[in-house]
Design a protein around this motif. Sequence first.
Motif, PDB file in Angstrom:
ATOM      1  N   ARG A 121      43.956 -36.693  15.329  1.00  0.00           N
ATOM      2  CA  ARG A 121      43.726 -36.090  14.146  1.00  0.00           C
ATOM      3  C   ARG A 121      43.111 -37.220  13.100  1.00  0.00           C
ATOM      4  O   ARG A 121      42.354 -36.873  12.219  1.00  0.00           O
ATOM      5  N   LYS A 122      43.660 -38.292  12.817  1.00  0.00           N
ATOM      6  CA  LYS A 122      43.350 -39.520  12.106  1.00  0.00           C
ATOM      7  C   LYS A 122      41.899 -39.795  12.323  1.00  0.00           C
ATOM      8  O   LYS A 122      41.133 -39.747  11.418  1.00  0.00           O
ATOM      9  N   ARG A 123      41.573 -39.557  13.663  1.00  0.00           N
ATOM     10  CA  ARG A 123      40.176 -40.023  13.969  1.00  0.00           C
ATOM     11  C   ARG A 123      39.207 -38.852  13.395  1.00  0.00           C
ATOM     12  O   ARG A 123      37.915 -39.420  12.834  1.00  0.00           O
ATOM     13  N   SER A 124      39.427 -37.929  13.480  1.00  0.00           N
ATOM     14  CA  SER A 124      38.696 -36.718  13.015  1.00  0.00           C
ATOM     15  C   SER A 124      38.664 -36.605  11.457  1.00  0.00           C
ATOM     16  O   SER A 124      37.628 -36.515  10.935  1.00  0.00           O
ATOM     17  N   LEU A 125      39.869 -37.137  10.867  1.00  0.00           N
ATOM     18  CA  LEU A 125      39.496 -36.942   9.330  1.00  0.00           C
ATOM     19  C   LEU A 125      38.554 -38.299   8.963  1.00  0.00           C
ATOM     20  O   LEU A 125      37.791 -37.850   7.998  1.00  0.00           O
ATOM     21  N   SER A 126      38.703 -39.252   9.638  1.00  0.00           N
ATOM     22  CA  SER A 126      37.919 -40.422   9.033  1.00  0.00           C
ATOM     23  C   SER A 126      36.785 -40.340   9.246  1.00  0.00           C
ATOM     24  O   SER A 126      35.654 -40.804   8.558  1.00  0.00           O
ATOM     25  N   SER A 127      36.124 -39.594  10.576  1.00  0.00           N
ATOM     26  CA  SER A 127      34.861 -39.417  10.755  1.00  0.00           C
ATOM     27  C   SER A 127      34.299 -38.458   9.744  1.00  0.00           C
ATOM     28  O   SER A 127      33.196 -38.502   9.385  1.00  0.00           O
ATOM     29  N   SER A 128      35.106 -37.317   9.341  1.00  0.00           N
ATOM     30  CA  SER A 128      34.491 -36.382   8.609  1.00  0.00           C
ATOM     31  C   SER A 128      34.314 -36.920   7.133  1.00  0.00           C
ATOM     32  O   SER A 128      33.542 -36.682   6.536  1.00  0.00           O
ATOM     33  N   ALA A 129      35.176 -37.928   6.612  1.00  0.00           N
ATOM     34  CA  ALA A 129      35.282 -38.526   5.522  1.00  0.00           C
ATOM     35  C   ALA A 129      33.908 -39.398   5.438  1.00  0.00           C
ATOM     36  O   ALA A 129      32.961 -39.317   4.528  1.00  0.00           O
ATOM     37  N   ARG A 130      33.453 -40.233   6.659  1.00  0.00           N
ATOM     38  CA  ARG A 130      32.367 -40.900   6.704  1.00  0.00           C
ATOM     39  C   ARG A 130      30.875 -40.148   6.621  1.00  0.00           C
ATOM     40  O   ARG A 130      30.056 -40.526   6.181  1.00  0.00           O
TER      41      ARG A 130
END
Lengths: 156, 156
Positions: free
Chosen positions: B145-154
């Motif tokens: 979950r954390k990874r998908s959040l930060s990649s969408s933010a990026r």
Amino acid sequence: MKRESIIRAFEEFLKGRGLKLTSQRRRIFERAFATHEHFSAEALVGWLQAEAGPRASRATVYRTLGLLVDGKFLSALDAEKGELVYEHVLGHTHHDHMLCLECGKIEEFHDERIEELQLAACRKKGFELVSHDLRLRGYCRGCARKRSLSSSARDR
Amino acid sequence: MKRESIIRAFEEFLKGRGLKLTSQRRRIFERAFATHEHFSAEALVGWLQAEAGPRASRATVYRTLGLLVDGKFLSALDAEKGELVYEHVLGHTHHDHMLCLECGKIEEFHDERIEELQLAACRKKGFELVSHDLRLRGYCRGCARKRSLSSSARDR
DNA sequence: CTAAGTGCAAACATTTTGCAATCCA
DNA sequence: TGGATTGCAAAATGTTTGCACTTAG
């Protein structure tokens, strides 16, 4: 995949990362792809020493193997013999391994149903699968036969 | 399985091999079974040093862990972090592992159908199965979950 | 008693790394 | 030219082992 195109793929890979194609890298790459068995880093070092061609140190062999694994040209497998062994990825489909405890032989197999069940297990746990490895330990056909013969002789 | 009966099983095991139950072995055994997480040899050494009780050297810890694995009290798992981790066998059913590449968490799962397909694959190859291990590498629910959040933010 | 066990430090084995010299692009 | 690469030897790392001393049974 042909020798030529696979070398070109390696060049592309290096170029993409701003790395250089040196004589050592070329030789290590070619020697690795000239074997169609699993091999260890030390075995490769030995071959390069024994055969003619640009010399490459142990350190460079290890460094280049790492690069080849990163680039998905090779994959490393822990066959539980104290050192990693490498196998080709390019031009080979995914498979799992059977390790013979007697003779050390590595057999390959594949079952798509197992792969699907793994994915299902991951879905259930919310686990995002990246890779897997399945190793079956036991005795290959030949060694199993020898073992059963000698144990029946013993029991007699 | 209760603490008492499991210790008795250890005594039986030692006796059967002509080995002695020393204070070190008893302490290592008890400390190992007091944890219900996976633990490394070094972690165990640290606990024994930090906590009160008969001291046991690093060498003895490693030797005793080997013994416990032989006796099927523990099993060793290579979680790909440069050291083996141990888990209880006694009182636990067989399972496979999911290894989180981000946080290192080890999750367990089991699917009988996978086990059956493994056996079928062995039968087909004439391979006599002794043991297996299946490791799924990826991201646990939280880390995924954390990874998908930060990649969408990026990407935004 | 005495075979088994312990602690210590040294040994191991594979792989990695720091650094000065060298080499591609 | 200058960053990348190499070779060397030393370091790293988790684990094992030889040995003199100690201990369980």
